[in-house]
Write an enzyme that holds these catalytic residues in place. Sequence first.
Site, PDB file in Angstrom:
ATOM      1  N   LYS A   1       0.895  -1.164   0.000  1.00  0.00           N
ATOM      2  CA  LYS A   1       0.000   0.000   0.000  1.00  0.00           C
ATOM      3  C   LYS A   1       0.928   1.207   0.000  1.00  0.00           C
ATOM      4  O   LYS A   1       1.519   1.548   1.021  1.00  0.00           O
ATOM      5  CB  LYS A   1      -0.849  -0.033   1.270  1.00  0.00           C
ATOM      6  CG  LYS A   1      -2.150   0.742   1.248  1.00  0.00           C
ATOM      7  CD  LYS A   1      -2.080   2.173   0.812  1.00  0.00           C
ATOM      8  CE  LYS A   1      -1.807   3.184   1.903  1.00  0.00           C
ATOM      9  NZ  LYS A   1      -1.736   4.569   1.381  1.00  0.00           N
TER      10      LYS A   1
ATOM     11  N   GLU B   1       9.139   1.230  11.233  1.00  0.00           N
ATOM     12  CA  GLU B   1      10.204   2.231  11.065  1.00  0.00           C
ATOM     13  C   GLU B   1       9.525   3.579  11.200  1.00  0.00           C
ATOM     14  O   GLU B   1       8.777   3.997  10.315  1.00  0.00           O
ATOM     15  CB  GLU B   1      10.844   2.100   9.674  1.00  0.00           C
ATOM     16  CG  GLU B   1      11.560   0.791   9.427  1.00  0.00           C
ATOM     17  CD  GLU B   1      12.798   0.639  10.275  1.00  0.00           C
ATOM     18  OE1 GLU B   1      13.343   1.648  10.757  1.00  0.00           O
ATOM     19  OE2 GLU B   1      13.222  -0.503  10.480  1.00  0.00           O
TER      20      GLU B   1
ATOM     21  N   CYS C   1      13.331  10.832   8.149  1.00  0.00           N
ATOM     22  CA  CYS C   1      13.228  10.361   9.533  1.00  0.00           C
ATOM     23  C   CYS C   1      14.584  10.501  10.229  1.00  0.00           C
ATOM     24  O   CYS C   1      14.641  10.699  11.432  1.00  0.00           O
ATOM     25  CB  CYS C   1      12.759   8.932   9.564  1.00  0.00           C
ATOM     26  SG  CYS C   1      13.644   7.883   8.410  1.00  0.00           S
TER      27      CYS C   1
HETATM   28  P1  NDP Z   1       2.056   8.368   7.707  1.00  0.00           P
HETATM   29  O1  NDP Z   1       2.109   7.564   8.951  1.00  0.00           O
HETATM   30  O2  NDP Z   1       1.064   9.442   7.608  1.00  0.00           O
HETATM   31  O3  NDP Z   1       1.773   7.429   6.449  1.00  0.00           O
HETATM   32  C1  NDP Z   1       2.573   6.302   6.179  1.00  0.00           C
HETATM   33  C2  NDP Z   1       1.748   5.277   5.460  1.00  0.00           C
HETATM   34  O4  NDP Z   1       0.723   4.802   6.326  1.00  0.00           O
HETATM   35  C3  NDP Z   1       1.043   5.804   4.218  1.00  0.00           C
HETATM   36  O5  NDP Z   1       1.047   4.825   3.218  1.00  0.00           O
HETATM   37  C4  NDP Z   1      -0.357   6.067   4.728  1.00  0.00           C
HETATM   38  O6  NDP Z   1      -1.334   6.061   3.721  1.00  0.00           O
HETATM   39  C5  NDP Z   1      -0.529   4.897   5.677  1.00  0.00           C
HETATM   40  N1  NDP Z   1      -1.569   5.073   6.668  1.00  0.00           N
HETATM   41  C6  NDP Z   1      -2.024   6.225   7.220  1.00  0.00           C
HETATM   42  N2  NDP Z   1      -2.999   5.971   8.097  1.00  0.00           N
HETATM   43  C7  NDP Z   1      -3.172   4.634   8.120  1.00  0.00           C
HETATM   44  C8  NDP Z   1      -4.047   3.754   8.819  1.00  0.00           C
HETATM   45  N3  NDP Z   1      -4.946   4.199   9.694  1.00  0.00           N
HETATM   46  N4  NDP Z   1      -3.959   2.435   8.599  1.00  0.00           N
HETATM   47  C9  NDP Z   1      -3.054   1.959   7.719  1.00  0.00           C
HETATM   48  N5  NDP Z   1      -2.219   2.736   7.018  1.00  0.00           N
HETATM   49  C10 NDP Z   1      -2.265   4.050   7.212  1.00  0.00           C
HETATM   50  O7  NDP Z   1       3.521   8.881   7.472  1.00  0.00           O
HETATM   51  P2  NDP Z   1       4.046   9.790   6.276  1.00  0.00           P
HETATM   52  O8  NDP Z   1       3.732   9.182   4.963  1.00  0.00           O
HETATM   53  O9  NDP Z   1       3.609  11.174   6.534  1.00  0.00           O
HETATM   54  O10 NDP Z   1       5.606   9.650   6.428  1.00  0.00           O
HETATM   55  C11 NDP Z   1       6.345  10.476   7.216  1.00  0.00           C
HETATM   56  C12 NDP Z   1       6.719   9.774   8.495  1.00  0.00           C
HETATM   57  O11 NDP Z   1       7.460   8.598   8.207  1.00  0.00           O
HETATM   58  C13 NDP Z   1       7.597  10.594   9.388  1.00  0.00           C
HETATM   59  O12 NDP Z   1       7.133  10.549  10.704  1.00  0.00           O
HETATM   60  C14 NDP Z   1       8.952   9.911   9.297  1.00  0.00           C
HETATM   61  O13 NDP Z   1       9.763  10.107  10.374  1.00  0.00           O
HETATM   62  C15 NDP Z   1       8.580   8.502   9.078  1.00  0.00           C
HETATM   63  N6  NDP Z   1       9.648   7.796   8.405  1.00  0.00           N
HETATM   64  C16 NDP Z   1      10.392   6.866   9.103  1.00  0.00           C
HETATM   65  C17 NDP Z   1      11.456   6.233   8.518  1.00  0.00           C
HETATM   66  C18 NDP Z   1      12.268   5.221   9.274  1.00  0.00           C
HETATM   67  O14 NDP Z   1      12.971   4.448   8.633  1.00  0.00           O
HETATM   68  N7  NDP Z   1      12.227   5.148  10.571  1.00  0.00           N
HETATM   69  C19 NDP Z   1      11.832   6.513   7.141  1.00  0.00           C
HETATM   70  C20 NDP Z   1      11.017   7.514   6.522  1.00  0.00           C
HETATM   71  C21 NDP Z   1       9.950   8.103   7.139  1.00  0.00           C
HETATM   72  P3  NDP Z   1      -1.826   7.449   3.048  1.00  0.00           P
HETATM   73  O15 NDP Z   1      -0.651   8.013   2.362  1.00  0.00           O
HETATM   74  O16 NDP Z   1      -2.897   7.020   2.114  1.00  0.00           O
HETATM   75  O17 NDP Z   1      -2.317   8.321   4.161  1.00  0.00           O
END
Ligand code: NDP
Length: 497
Positions: free
Chosen positions: A176, A251, A285
Amino acid sequence: PLYCPLVVDGVEGKASSGRRFKRENPADIRQVGTVAEEGTQADARAAIDAARAAFDTNAGNWIYNYKLREQTLLRTAQLIRANADRLARVVSLEVGMPMRQAVPHVGAAADVFEFYAGLAGKLYGESFTLPSGSMINLVKEPVGVVGMITPWNFPLTQTARKVAPALAAGCTIVIKPASYTPAATYELVKLILETSIPRGVLNLVPGPGNVVGAEIIASKKVDKISFTGETGTGKRIGAQAGMEVKRVSLELGGKAPYVIFDDAEVDAAARAAVFGMFRNAGQACGATTRLLVQEGIHDRFLQRVVQLTQKIEVGPPSRPSTDMGPLISQNQERVVQEFIRYGVDKGFHLVTGGHKLEGDGWDHGYYVEPTIFDHVDNASRLGQEEIFGPVVAVTTFRDEAEAVELANAVDFGLVAGVWSADYPRALRVARRIRAGTVWIWDNYAQPVEGIWGGYKQSGMGRELGYHGLNDFIEIKQIFTDGTGLAMKPPYGQVIKE
Ligand code: NDP
């Protein structure tokens, strides 16, 4: 515009609802960047069923034919390199990432596939013979159907870090993608499907997280969730997966400290800091978000950091000279501006930046200046919360103990950097900081041979390297009797005859 279809059981298709969603170009919101199929719960179920069937029927002998998996991964790496220019442009367009960063991003994704190609045929187990002559075989098996939920900030490498080891292990997959970057994810999936990967092994369902993502998490047919995203989302996913005892790796966010001691080499430390702070407009991140600077070097170091920061060229990602592009969305821009207002209201010293960029070339995108606040209280929101934008907090410390205390005084623990000419001290501090990666004399190296993952609320599990493969493996014990006895000694506890 770019396009992202569904991919279910090897076939590209449309959403069952007939709906699509649009993604604007963050550098110029007058343009539509991507059109994607808006997957539904039913679409997610169809993709899960395809992945389940491919796993349960061992499609194409996927689970045991390591050569097929090895070739799939190697061929994918070749295809990524052959299509590097297109992939970089797609990433740049969807994320707003400058081309100068998008190009190496593509190469890093290819490296990941190459690395795991080398491991697909090395999943050795263990064997042990007991005094009785009986034998224990510990065999490594793929964890099964993996649901992957990915973020938007580095769509190729983040997807590669999950997909490549899962394929090496023999899993089947439903992805997804983040709704901001479905096309970048699709472009990668499309290349993998050009290899000899069996049908149903890799499926893709774009659509809302709370519909498609939620179905993947809830489904009993999915054995494991591999999630990268925001800590709040990760907590909910982890809790839900826990209810089903589903395997889960997370992550999540970070608030990386970068510790500069008095004896640090100013220019090298400043360059590393600025790179970590403003690469991908701070939307990483592992971005350097807190500069913890010892009192004696504070002025010299900050002066150099500001000098380098003020030379950063903010502009359209497609322009070859651009160093920093726009933020991903209006919402992200609002969040960043709120943090800047907060910093000003709190009376922290705004050293450089602090404004939305307006005027020629900037008016139609989410452009914000690289921003640095000095004399920030680490306990304030600027010191504690993940901003995910080009806003950095500087805090001074007196001695080593205070540096360690400040570095650890956050809920996150993803990465950190230490800079000192005194190596034993740098090593001591690196050991004391509670983070998944601590760099000494570097900031941001992420070799595929290493690991990536967080302590504390930055996550669970490790990606990259051998550990990243283990996240997609179950270990099974096969016990073979070697005594040949019909009446083995323990049976006497139940059987008298
Ligand atoms: P989100 O948590 O908003 O979204 C991540 C994914 O989760 C998207 O595909 C999103 O879909 C999906 N999602 C959102 N809500 C739900 C739900 N209720 N159930 C299932 N899936 C869901 O994060 P961001 O995309 O905004 O990414 C940024 C974040 O990612 C930052 O906090 C960053 O630190 C972290 N990150 C961590 C990394 C690591 O390796 N530790 C690396 C890179 C980023 P949709 O887009 O459709 O909302």
